[in-house]
Design a protein around this motif. Sequence first.
Motif, PDB file in Angstrom:
ATOM      1  N   LYS A  11       0.800  -1.222   0.000  1.00 43.42           N
ATOM      2  CA  LYS A  11       0.000   0.000   0.000  1.00 43.42           C
ATOM      3  C   LYS A  11       0.838   1.281   0.000  1.00 43.42           C
ATOM      4  O   LYS A  11       0.442   2.276  -0.587  1.00 43.42           O
ATOM      5  N   ASN A  12       2.010   1.246   0.663  1.00 43.56           N
ATOM      6  CA  ASN A  12       2.748   2.483   0.920  1.00 43.56           C
ATOM      7  C   ASN A  12       4.157   2.529   0.354  1.00 43.56           C
ATOM      8  O   ASN A  12       4.824   3.553   0.490  1.00 43.56           O
ATOM      9  N   GLY A  13       4.630   1.440  -0.194  1.00 41.81           N
ATOM     10  CA  GLY A  13       6.013   1.404  -0.648  1.00 41.81           C
ATOM     11  C   GLY A  13       6.947   1.068   0.498  1.00 41.81           C
ATOM     12  O   GLY A  13       6.511   0.744   1.604  1.00 41.81           O
ATOM     13  N   PRO A  14       8.260   1.155   0.285  1.00 41.37           N
ATOM     14  CA  PRO A  14       9.228   0.683   1.269  1.00 41.37           C
ATOM     15  C   PRO A  14       9.539   1.641   2.421  1.00 41.37           C
ATOM     16  O   PRO A  14      10.275   1.291   3.330  1.00 41.37           O
ATOM     17  N   GLY A  15       8.986   2.822   2.412  1.00 43.60           N
ATOM     18  CA  GLY A  15       9.279   3.776   3.481  1.00 43.60           C
ATOM     19  C   GLY A  15       8.528   3.443   4.757  1.00 43.60           C
ATOM     20  O   GLY A  15       7.380   3.006   4.724  1.00 43.60           O
ATOM     21  N   ILE A  16       9.200   3.619   5.894  1.00 44.92           N
ATOM     22  CA  ILE A  16       8.566   3.449   7.205  1.00 44.92           C
ATOM     23  C   ILE A  16       8.872   4.664   8.046  1.00 44.92           C
ATOM     24  O   ILE A  16       9.801   5.422   7.757  1.00 44.92           O
ATOM     25  N   GLY A  17       8.114   4.844   9.101  1.00 48.08           N
ATOM     26  CA  GLY A  17       8.361   5.954  10.007  1.00 48.08           C
ATOM     27  C   GLY A  17       9.702   5.804  10.704  1.00 48.08           C
ATOM     28  O   GLY A  17      10.195   4.700  10.918  1.00 48.08           O
ATOM     29  N   ALA A  18      10.286   6.899  11.087  1.00 52.64           N
ATOM     30  CA  ALA A  18      11.608   6.897  11.707  1.00 52.64           C
ATOM     31  C   ALA A  18      11.563   6.608  13.208  1.00 52.64           C
ATOM     32  O   ALA A  18      12.590   6.643  13.873  1.00 52.64           O
ATOM     33  N   LYS A  19      10.409   6.267  13.744  1.00 51.66           N
ATOM     34  CA  LYS A  19      10.237   6.088  15.183  1.00 51.66           C
ATOM     35  C   LYS A  19      11.261   5.122  15.798  1.00 51.66           C
ATOM     36  O   LYS A  19      11.785   5.368  16.869  1.00 51.66           O
ATOM     37  N   HIS A  20      11.518   4.001  15.124  1.00 53.08           N
ATOM     38  CA  HIS A  20      12.411   2.997  15.684  1.00 53.08           C
ATOM     39  C   HIS A  20      13.783   2.960  15.017  1.00 53.08           C
ATOM     40  O   HIS A  20      14.602   2.118  15.345  1.00 53.08           O
ATOM     41  N   VAL A  21      14.025   3.848  14.092  1.00 50.31           N
ATOM     42  CA  VAL A  21      15.312   3.855  13.389  1.00 50.31           C
ATOM     43  C   VAL A  21      16.378   4.408  14.325  1.00 50.31           C
ATOM     44  O   VAL A  21      16.211   5.479  14.902  1.00 50.31           O
ATOM     45  N   GLY A  22      17.451   3.656  14.469  1.00 46.41           N
ATOM     46  CA  GLY A  22      18.564   4.105  15.294  1.00 46.41           C
ATOM     47  C   GLY A  22      18.349   3.926  16.787  1.00 46.41           C
ATOM     48  O   GLY A  22      19.197   4.309  17.575  1.00 46.41           O
TER      49      GLY A  22
END
Length: 98
Positions: free
Chosen positions: A62-73
Amino acid sequence: MSFQAYLDAVEDRTGLTPRQIVDRAHEQGFGPDSKAGPVLEWLAAEYGLGRGHGMALVHVIKNGPGIGAKHVGTTGSHRDASDTLWLDGKATRPADPA
């Protein structure tokens, strides 16, 4: 489990990269306006995937490969290395920067 780990597990279970499954989903007519239920039903029938792994794919369909940055790093089990998911298979993914 990180978002990427769900997609890696899908590859292990199906033998297909996430991108291959997403492409097949698009061939079936699933896309940004699709409801999760029919996509999950198709993923279960076609690939034997359960809800957790299916929902990871629903997001990408539905949205492509992007995810929110909430858990990145961050630390912990839900940490992802990037806000962009790798869809082309574990063997071709660049190494995570350490």
